[in-house]
Design an enzyme around this catalytic site. Structure first.
Site, PDB file in Angstrom:
ATOM      1  CG  HIS A 175     114.542  -6.878  66.833  1.00 50.75           C
ATOM      2  ND1 HIS A 175     113.254  -7.261  67.154  1.00 50.75           N
ATOM      3  CD2 HIS A 175     114.664  -7.024  65.498  1.00 50.75           C
ATOM      4  CE1 HIS A 175     112.632  -7.640  66.053  1.00 50.75           C
ATOM      5  NE2 HIS A 175     113.462  -7.510  65.036  1.00 50.75           N
ATOM      6  CG  HIS A 176     111.193  -6.237  70.460  1.00 52.78           C
ATOM      7  ND1 HIS A 176     111.528  -7.372  69.762  1.00 52.78           N
ATOM      8  CD2 HIS A 176     110.691  -6.669  71.637  1.00 52.78           C
ATOM      9  CE1 HIS A 176     111.232  -8.444  70.480  1.00 52.78           C
ATOM     10  NE2 HIS A 176     110.732  -8.046  71.627  1.00 52.78           N
ATOM     11  CG  MET A 221     107.662 -13.321  67.980  1.00 49.66           C
ATOM     12  SD  MET A 221     108.166 -11.902  69.011  1.00 49.66           S
ATOM     13  CE  MET A 221     109.132 -12.754  70.262  1.00 49.66           C
ATOM     14  CG  HIS A 253     107.224  -7.512  66.828  1.00 51.87           C
ATOM     15  ND1 HIS A 253     108.283  -6.749  66.391  1.00 51.87           N
ATOM     16  CD2 HIS A 253     107.769  -8.604  67.413  1.00 51.87           C
ATOM     17  CE1 HIS A 253     109.424  -7.339  66.713  1.00 51.87           C
ATOM     18  NE2 HIS A 253     109.130  -8.478  67.330  1.00 51.87           N
ATOM     19  CG  HIS A 281     114.910  -9.128  70.657  1.00 54.56           C
ATOM     20  ND1 HIS A 281     114.096  -9.348  69.567  1.00 54.56           N
ATOM     21  CD2 HIS A 281     115.983  -9.941  70.484  1.00 54.56           C
ATOM     22  CE1 HIS A 281     114.661 -10.240  68.777  1.00 54.56           C
ATOM     23  NE2 HIS A 281     115.813 -10.613  69.312  1.00 54.56           N
ATOM     24  CE1 TYR A 309     112.596 -11.045  73.166  1.00 54.33           C
ATOM     25  CE2 TYR A 309     114.027 -12.804  72.371  1.00 54.33           C
ATOM     26  CZ  TYR A 309     112.970 -11.941  72.179  1.00 54.33           C
ATOM     27  OH  TYR A 309     112.276 -11.968  70.992  1.00 54.33           O
ATOM     28  CG  HIS A 315     111.183 -12.320  65.013  1.00 59.05           C
ATOM     29  ND1 HIS A 315     111.517 -13.291  65.908  1.00 59.05           N
ATOM     30  CD2 HIS A 315     111.037 -11.188  65.755  1.00 59.05           C
ATOM     31  CE1 HIS A 315     111.590 -12.797  67.134  1.00 59.05           C
ATOM     32  NE2 HIS A 315     111.292 -11.512  67.059  1.00 59.05           N
TER      33      HIS A 315
END
Length: 573
Positions: free
Chosen positions: A258-259, A470, A408, A329, A226, A410
């Protein structure tokens, strides 16, 4: 060799016949020339499939014909490629399209995999090859398929997440039946295949753009990172409304980013030091913890986000901060090193203010290992609560209007859904769960996530890592309030009681509960069906710890629910 025996059923003979017929229908790619070449098709949707960027899938949708056109680019084609769809990304019982070569000739065909991953040609060839061409940037396959084929071996393409599987063939195949997906390099990508059949809204003529992007970061050679970066807005920037935002991804990094999130810092913090580094670095400036007000959130596969005509997200002006925190991320499973990245989010904003200030609220579960999913679970649910004590305190008496949400999880996540409960009754039906506690009076938002951990031997705890989990829903609403985060987790004291009970049940009287981390306590448990069932019961019955946070990260002073009128939440269709 015996080909048939007296016990062979007519159904088996029929399948063998149509499989042989399908083999005759397979297209010889090397000599393939389309009878009526089509002009270049627009491919508005695209996603990288593998982290190295070897495969890219692009597609277009014909709702009139109920067909989807797909274009697969293979950067370095060796002996073939596999593309497929399955319920949850499994290699077994998957609907496949395969390009392969025998060493001298190349073939294209519709196929499927059985419960062991063995591949066979489909008796009903539903993928239609339109074009196969070698270009400078790779080999291109253009083909189409109906949403629904009425073939029981084919995947039904419908709204929601589609799990795309892919694989590379490194050796020639004399017969497709030689192929077993478990023996080749494969991967999975999740996409929203069907998109709304509506044109994007028109932006106002005075719209401006602002790129909040990473400053040429070298992506660390580790699986999960992150990255935080502080971006400064211009001095004395007047109030504007963000009316649209979209991702800006560095070419080649599409499968690693990823985000992304952009946060506004608290206006109470007058100066935030410059920073570009790991968000987990213990030496990062402490003031970054006061940059929590979400301005934009994007995850892999998401399209541009547009606000409704009567609302915009405020940026700049009195009562705002000129400091923004970008958080990216990076998911780097192949541990690729030396890759530079300048990804981020492009904000489209206008000085022509709209009627309402919009806001973003984070619902679901707190990022904590307190919430975990046992191993070997086909279906396991976790729920995060935004209780009436928070909504009645933080929301205006007239309520809020929810107009969009972004879900969201994982890798173990299989579904996310938020429901509104008023007066103890669901206003939107949740098919899987009826566990609602009687002490939730008023408006309650329950975010329920579904997980599958059949492929894992250890428990999956909540957290930021890609192999952790998450359960998040970012809801977009108006009018804006100071409520930034409304999430929960089970009371840690009751979780310790669970650890004590399960250890005693399995004959372990030397429980180290409380002496080691929660993650370690989960890993030390003896996991069986009983342990999982008791944990599920705990999550559904034990008291919860609520996080009802302002954008400054301070908790709201939650009052007793009967002292305030009910706050109403309206979901816009």
């Amino acid at each position: 060799m015996r080909i048939l025996n007296k016990h062979l059923r007519l159904q088996d003979v029929t399948i063998m016949y149509f499989t042989a017929l399908a083999a005759l229908m397979v297209i010889l790619v090397a000599s393939y020339q389309p009878s009526n070449p089509l002009p270049p098709l627009p491919m508005p949707f695209r996603v990288p499939l593998d982290p190295r960027g070897q495969l890219q899938l692009a597609w277009n949708i014909s709702y009139a014909n109920q067909e989807i056109y797909m274009e697969l680019r293979v950067a370095d084609l060796r002996h073939g490629v596999v593309l497929g769809m399955s319920d949850q990304g499994e290699l077994t019982n998957a609907d496949l399209v395969v390009l392969w070569d025998s060493g001298t000739k190349s073939y294209f065909g519709d196929a499927w995999s059985d419960s062991e991953g063995r591949v066979s040609l489909d008796s009903q060839q539903d993928y239609e090859l339109i074009e196969a061409e070698q270009r400078a940037e790779g080999f291109y396959l253009l083909f189409k398929r109906p949403f629904s084929t009425c073939d029981p071996r084919d995947y039904l393409i419908e709204e929601g997440t589609v799990h795309i599987i892919y694989g590379f063939l490194d050796q020639p195949l004399t017969s497709l039946e030689q192929l077993n997906l478990s023996r080749i390099h494969t991967g999975v990508q999740r996409v929203l295949m069907l998109r709304p059949d509506t044109p994007p809204p028109t932006l106002p003529p005075d719209v401006q753009t602002l790129d909040v992007v990473a400053p040429n970061v070298i992506i660390p050679n580790q699986e999960t990172t992150y990255w935080c970066f502080i971006h400064r807005l211009p001095e004395n920037m007047p109030k504007n409304h963000i009316v649209m935002y979209e991702s800006v991804i560095t070419p080649g990094n599409e499968a690693i980013v990823h985000h992304i999130e952009v946060f506004e810092c608290s206006p109470d913090v007058r100066e935030v030091p410059d920073y570009s580094g790991s968000c987990d670095d213990k030496m990062k400036p402490g003031k970054l913890n006061f940059c929590r007000h979400v301005l934009a959130a994007w995850a892999m596969g998401a399209e541009a986000f547009y606000y409704p005509p009567d609302a915009g997200l405020p940026m700049g002006g009195p009562g705002s901060s000129r400091f923004l925190r970008l958080e990216v991320h990076y998911h780097n499973p192949l541990i690729i090193s030396g890759r530079s990245d300048s990804s981020g989010i492009r904000l489209h904003y206008t000085p022509s203010l709209r009627r309402y200030d919009a806001g973003i609220m984070e619902l679901g579960l707190v990022y904590t290992p307190i919430m975990a999913v046992p191993p070997k679970q086909h279906t396991f649910y976790l729920s995060g609560y935004c209780t009436s004590k928070c909504t009645q305190t933080a929301l205006p008496p007239g309520g809020i209007h929810i107009f969009a949400s972004q879900l969201h999880t994982h890798l173990a996540g299989r579904g996310v859904r938020t429901v509104l409960v008023r007066g103890g009754k669901e206003l939107e039906i949740v098919q899987e769960d009826q566990h609602f506690s009687t002490h939730y009076q008023g408006d309650v938002l329950i975010t329920k996530c579904t997980y599958n951990t059949e492929d894992r031997s250890q428990p999956t705890v909540g957290g930021f890592g890609i192999m952790e989990e998450m359960c998040v829903n970012y809801i977009h609403y108006y009018p804006r309030t100071q409520l930034e985060l409304c999430k929960s987790h089970v009371d840690p004291r009751y979780l310790q009681k669970y650890f004590n009970f399960i250890n005693r049940f399995h004959g372990n009287d030397q429980c180290v509960c409380g002496e080691v981390s929660v993650t370690e306590q989960y890993s030390q448990l003896q996991w069986d069906a009983f342990s999982g069932e008791v944990l599920d019961s705990l999550y559904n019955t034990a008291p919860i710890s609520m996080h009802c946070n302002q954008s400054t990260a301070r908790l709201f002073p939650v009052s007793l629910p009967h002292l305030l009128p009910l706050a109403h939440i309206h979901i816009l269709q």
